[in-house]
Design a protein around this motif. Structure first.
Motif, PDB file in Angstrom:
ATOM      1  N   ASP A  46      27.545 103.839  68.776  1.00  0.00           N
ATOM      2  CA  ASP A  46      27.263 104.948  69.684  1.00  0.00           C
ATOM      3  C   ASP A  46      28.505 105.785  69.980  1.00  0.00           C
ATOM      4  OD1 ASP A  46      28.672 103.204  71.253  1.00  0.00           O
ATOM      5  OD2 ASP A  46      27.128 102.950  72.792  1.00  0.00           O
ATOM      6  N   LYS A  47      29.595 105.536  69.254  1.00  0.00           N
ATOM      7  CA  LYS A  47      30.833 106.279  69.463  1.00  0.00           C
ATOM      8  C   LYS A  47      30.819 107.583  68.646  1.00  0.00           C
ATOM      9  CE  LYS A  47      33.015 103.253  72.074  1.00  0.00           C
ATOM     10  NZ  LYS A  47      33.380 103.579  73.465  1.00  0.00           N
ATOM     11  N   PRO A  48      30.782 108.755  69.300  1.00  0.00           N
ATOM     12  CA  PRO A  48      30.754 110.022  68.556  1.00  0.00           C
ATOM     13  C   PRO A  48      31.917 110.182  67.585  1.00  0.00           C
ATOM     14  CG  PRO A  48      30.215 110.387  70.871  1.00  0.00           C
ATOM     15  CD  PRO A  48      30.669 108.958  70.759  1.00  0.00           C
ATOM     16  N   ARG A  49      33.099 109.763  67.994  1.00  0.00           N
ATOM     17  CA  ARG A  49      34.258 109.913  67.124  1.00  0.00           C
ATOM     18  C   ARG A  49      34.082 109.110  65.833  1.00  0.00           C
ATOM     19  NH1 ARG A  49      39.071 112.963  66.491  1.00  0.00           N
ATOM     20  NH2 ARG A  49      40.320 111.804  64.969  1.00  0.00           N
ATOM     21  N   LEU A  50      33.536 107.889  65.952  1.00  0.00           N
ATOM     22  CA  LEU A  50      33.338 107.052  64.768  1.00  0.00           C
ATOM     23  C   LEU A  50      32.228 107.604  63.884  1.00  0.00           C
ATOM     24  CD1 LEU A  50      33.780 103.479  66.283  1.00  0.00           C
ATOM     25  CD2 LEU A  50      35.466 104.928  65.128  1.00  0.00           C
ATOM     26  N   ARG A  51      31.218 108.203  64.478  1.00  0.00           N
ATOM     27  CA  ARG A  51      30.169 108.842  63.670  1.00  0.00           C
ATOM     28  C   ARG A  51      30.745 109.991  62.843  1.00  0.00           C
ATOM     29  NH1 ARG A  51      24.382 109.043  66.900  1.00  0.00           N
ATOM     30  NH2 ARG A  51      24.210 106.791  67.257  1.00  0.00           N
ATOM     31  N   GLU A  52      31.674 110.740  63.448  1.00  0.00           N
ATOM     32  CA  GLU A  52      32.340 111.798  62.703  1.00  0.00           C
ATOM     33  C   GLU A  52      33.158 111.209  61.550  1.00  0.00           C
ATOM     34  OE1 GLU A  52      34.694 113.962  65.485  1.00  0.00           O
ATOM     35  OE2 GLU A  52      32.976 114.611  66.700  1.00  0.00           O
ATOM     36  N   ALA A  53      33.833 110.090  61.824  1.00  0.00           N
ATOM     37  CA  ALA A  53      34.631 109.438  60.780  1.00  0.00           C
ATOM     38  C   ALA A  53      33.742 108.933  59.643  1.00  0.00           C
ATOM     39  CB  ALA A  53      35.425 108.279  61.389  1.00  0.00           C
ATOM     40  N   LEU A  54      32.565 108.421  59.976  1.00  0.00           N
ATOM     41  CA  LEU A  54      31.651 107.899  58.961  1.00  0.00           C
ATOM     42  C   LEU A  54      31.099 109.032  58.082  1.00  0.00           C
ATOM     43  CD1 LEU A  54      29.922 105.211  61.166  1.00  0.00           C
ATOM     44  CD2 LEU A  54      31.209 104.756  59.072  1.00  0.00           C
ATOM     45  N   ILE A  55      30.921 110.207  58.664  1.00  0.00           N
ATOM     46  CA  ILE A  55      30.513 111.359  57.855  1.00  0.00           C
ATOM     47  C   ILE A  55      31.603 111.694  56.840  1.00  0.00           C
ATOM     48  CG2 ILE A  55      30.046 113.839  57.914  1.00  0.00           C
ATOM     49  CD1 ILE A  55      28.702 113.389  60.644  1.00  0.00           C
ATOM     50  N   LEU A  56      32.849 111.677  57.296  1.00  0.00           N
ATOM     51  CA  LEU A  56      33.965 111.984  56.405  1.00  0.00           C
ATOM     52  C   LEU A  56      34.109 110.955  55.298  1.00  0.00           C
ATOM     53  CD1 LEU A  56      36.650 113.113  59.026  1.00  0.00           C
ATOM     54  CD2 LEU A  56      35.345 114.568  57.438  1.00  0.00           C
ATOM     55  N   ARG A  57      33.660 109.720  55.546  1.00  0.00           N
ATOM     56  CA  ARG A  57      33.735 108.650  54.531  1.00  0.00           C
ATOM     57  C   ARG A  57      32.460 108.567  53.707  1.00  0.00           C
ATOM     58  NH1 ARG A  57      37.470 109.145  58.588  1.00  0.00           N
ATOM     59  NH2 ARG A  57      39.394 108.072  57.980  1.00  0.00           N
ATOM     60  N   ASP A  58      31.647 109.612  53.773  1.00  0.00           N
ATOM     61  CA  ASP A  58      30.414 109.709  52.964  1.00  0.00           C
ATOM     62  C   ASP A  58      29.427 108.592  53.261  1.00  0.00           C
ATOM     63  OD1 ASP A  58      31.313 112.023  51.584  1.00  0.00           O
ATOM     64  OD2 ASP A  58      32.507 110.754  50.249  1.00  0.00           O
ATOM     65  N   MET A  59      29.396 108.128  54.514  1.00  0.00           N
ATOM     66  CA  MET A  59      28.443 107.096  54.919  1.00  0.00           C
ATOM     67  C   MET A  59      27.163 107.698  55.487  1.00  0.00           C
ATOM     68  SD  MET A  59      29.713 104.091  54.238  1.00  0.00           S
ATOM     69  CE  MET A  59      28.865 102.927  55.313  1.00  0.00           C
ATOM     70  N   GLY A  60      27.076 108.991  55.613  1.00  0.00           N
ATOM     71  CA  GLY A  60      25.880 109.635  56.118  1.00  0.00           C
ATOM     72  C   GLY A  60      26.037 110.095  57.551  1.00  0.00           C
ATOM     73  N   HIS A  61      24.979 110.718  58.088  1.00  0.00           N
ATOM     74  CA  HIS A  61      25.009 111.307  59.425  1.00  0.00           C
ATOM     75  C   HIS A  61      24.443 110.367  60.488  1.00  0.00           C
ATOM     76  CE1 HIS A  61      26.278 115.443  58.338  1.00  0.00           C
ATOM     77  NE2 HIS A  61      25.782 115.109  57.157  1.00  0.00           N
ATOM     78  N   GLY A  62      24.032 109.163  60.099  1.00  0.00           N
ATOM     79  CA  GLY A  62      23.572 108.204  61.086  1.00  0.00           C
ATOM     80  C   GLY A  62      22.172 108.509  61.600  1.00  0.00           C
TER      81      GLY A  62
END
Length: 450
Positions: free
Chosen positions: A290-306
């Motif tokens: 639920d951490k917005p910053r980590l969701r942004e990081a996961l997008i940058l790592r091509d893990m998707g938008h959640g």
């Protein structure tokens, strides 16, 4: 297994090696002997199998000369052969568990009763145990893990199979504080609950398996057992009886393994399951944060938008990885994977055909029943018969195809160590037996002619 290769290199440099015993020289056991032959830091020096020729041949397949292999019938024979630096083959597993020159034992029989006997005696003799018998682990694993702790040795579920491969992803995700949505495996063969040994006898022979072993995979029993093993080691739970098992491909995991409120299958996060699709073989873990910053990081790592994300381990090398668990136990004093103090999931026996009084239940993968995973408390309330102690039980009243077989439907066989251990485990989990008395009883059982 951080730093394990360095630890093993240091062992090799000091001209020492881990002395490993093996119980069961079937397909998996024979693979282990060949794999260890590539590892200077470890040797399988003692093998037991009821087929003595199979034990001897395992050494030959691994490349050891026949003159380097001795056949032993007594513990004195084993000791003399080892003093001559011989590899040893025996027909009695107790010669492996009782041999003083062994650091750790791999149990690779796949039969819950034999596995339970061998595991108990191994731990009683204060030797590390690596088991490949998840059928035994989901039946009496918590009790044996506790017993290992009392003797200051390691109880480990062997590396390389789906449960331990999946545990690697679980350990990674939980260490990072991520929320686990679901964890599971890809089922890499068709699902047919009605399958019986005759259906696949030719394929089993071609693959070097017994027909029952192959049917255990096809009728879903192995998947149920493996996911219960994961549940009992992690605390993840079955979401529904028998798990969901959707037909989905990897690209769909994050959407299918989501809460119902998100359009997915699940009533809660933190579940075990399996899929039939393009993850074959392999294991997966769906997580969220639920951490917005980590969701942004996961997008940058091509893990998707959640909000859900998928981790994969698209391989498991089965028996080839098991020696790593031995090394981890002996050198690092750690277990690859082990159950907690209580069962979280139970694997229950379900009638494969109509069963009439007098019918004896066969081994897993036979004609009489298949396995389904449930939450332990649900299974206990139904008095469901655990699949790990079903073999040899005799039906005492009719059970229809598709019905759960209960304790009230059968007469259990006498003289079973697995059943006795299961009864003790149930009493221990219910708080009905004090641990000093439990330890004394287990020591007595182990000291007997198990």
């Amino acid at each position: 297994m951080f730093g394990l290769s360095e630890d093993l290199k240091a062992l090799e440099t000091s001209e020492r090696f881990i002395r490993t015993g093996l119980i069961g020289a079937g397909q998996m056991g024979t693979d282990i002997v060949s794999q260890v032959s590539l590892m200077p830091s470890q040797r399988v020096v003692l093998i037991a199998d009821i087929d003595l020729d199979r034990a001897v041949n395992a050494y030959g397949i691994a490349g050891h000369n026949r003159e380097c292999v001795a056949v032993a019938e007594t513990l004195d024979d084993v000791n003399r052969a080892r003093m001559q630096d011989k590899f040893v083959a025996v027909g009695d597993y107790r010669l492996v568990t009782d041999a003083p020159q062994i650091d750790a034992i791999i149990e690779s029989t796949g039969h819950p009763e034999v596995s339970a006997r061998a595991a108990l005696r191994t731990l009683f003799q204060r030797k590390h145990l690596v088991t490949m018998s998840v059928e035994m682990d989901i039946t009496v694993g918590p009790l044996l893990k506790w017993y290992a702790d009392q003797h200051d040795v390691i109880y480990a579920i062997g590396a390389g199979d789906e449960p331990s491969a999946l545990y690697e992803l679980y350990d990674f995700a939980t260490a990072l504080g991520l929320t686990i949505v679901a964890a599971g495996k890809g089922k890499n063969n068709p699902l047919n609950r009605d399958a019986v040994p005759e259906d696949l006898a030719e394929e089993a022979a071609r693959r070097g398996l017994t027909p029952e072993m192959l049917i255990e995979f096809v009728d879903g029993s192995k998947t149920m057992i493996e996911m219960a093993c994961v549940a009992n080691a992690t605390g993840l739970v079955p979401d529904v009886f028998g798990l969901h098992g959707p037909h989905v491909n990897i690209a769909e995991f994050k959407d299918v393994f989501a809460l119902k409120s998100q359009g997915g299958l699940l009533s809660q996060n933190g579940v075990v399951d399996y899929v039939i699709g393009d993850l074959a073989p392999g294991v997966f873990l769906v997580f969220t944060t639920d951490k917005p910053r980590l969701r942004e990081a996961l997008i940058l790592r091509d893990m998707g938008h959640g909000p859900n994300y998928v981790l994969l381990r698209p391989f498991h090398l089965c028996s080839m990885e098991v020696p790593l668990s031995v090394a981890q136990a002996v050198v690092q004093g750690r277990s690859t994977m082990a159950p907690g103090r209580r069962l979280v999931a139970e694997v229950v026996s379900v009638a494969k055909v109509d069963l009439e009084p007098g019918r004896e239940l066969e081994r897993i993968g036979g004609h009489t029943h298949y396995s389904m995973t449930d939450r332990y408390e649900n299974a206990a309330a139904k008095r469901a018969l655990p699949v790990g102690i079903a073999k040899g039980a005799v039906i005492t009243r009719p059970v229809k195809k598709g019905e759960i077989i209960t304790y009230d439907d059968v007469q259990l066989p006498s003289g079973s160590v697995a059943i006795r251990l299961r009864e003790l485990q149930d009493r221990w989990m219910a708080g009905e037996i004090e641990e000093p008395a439990l330890l004394q009883t287990l020591n007595e059982i182990a000291a007997q002619n198990t």
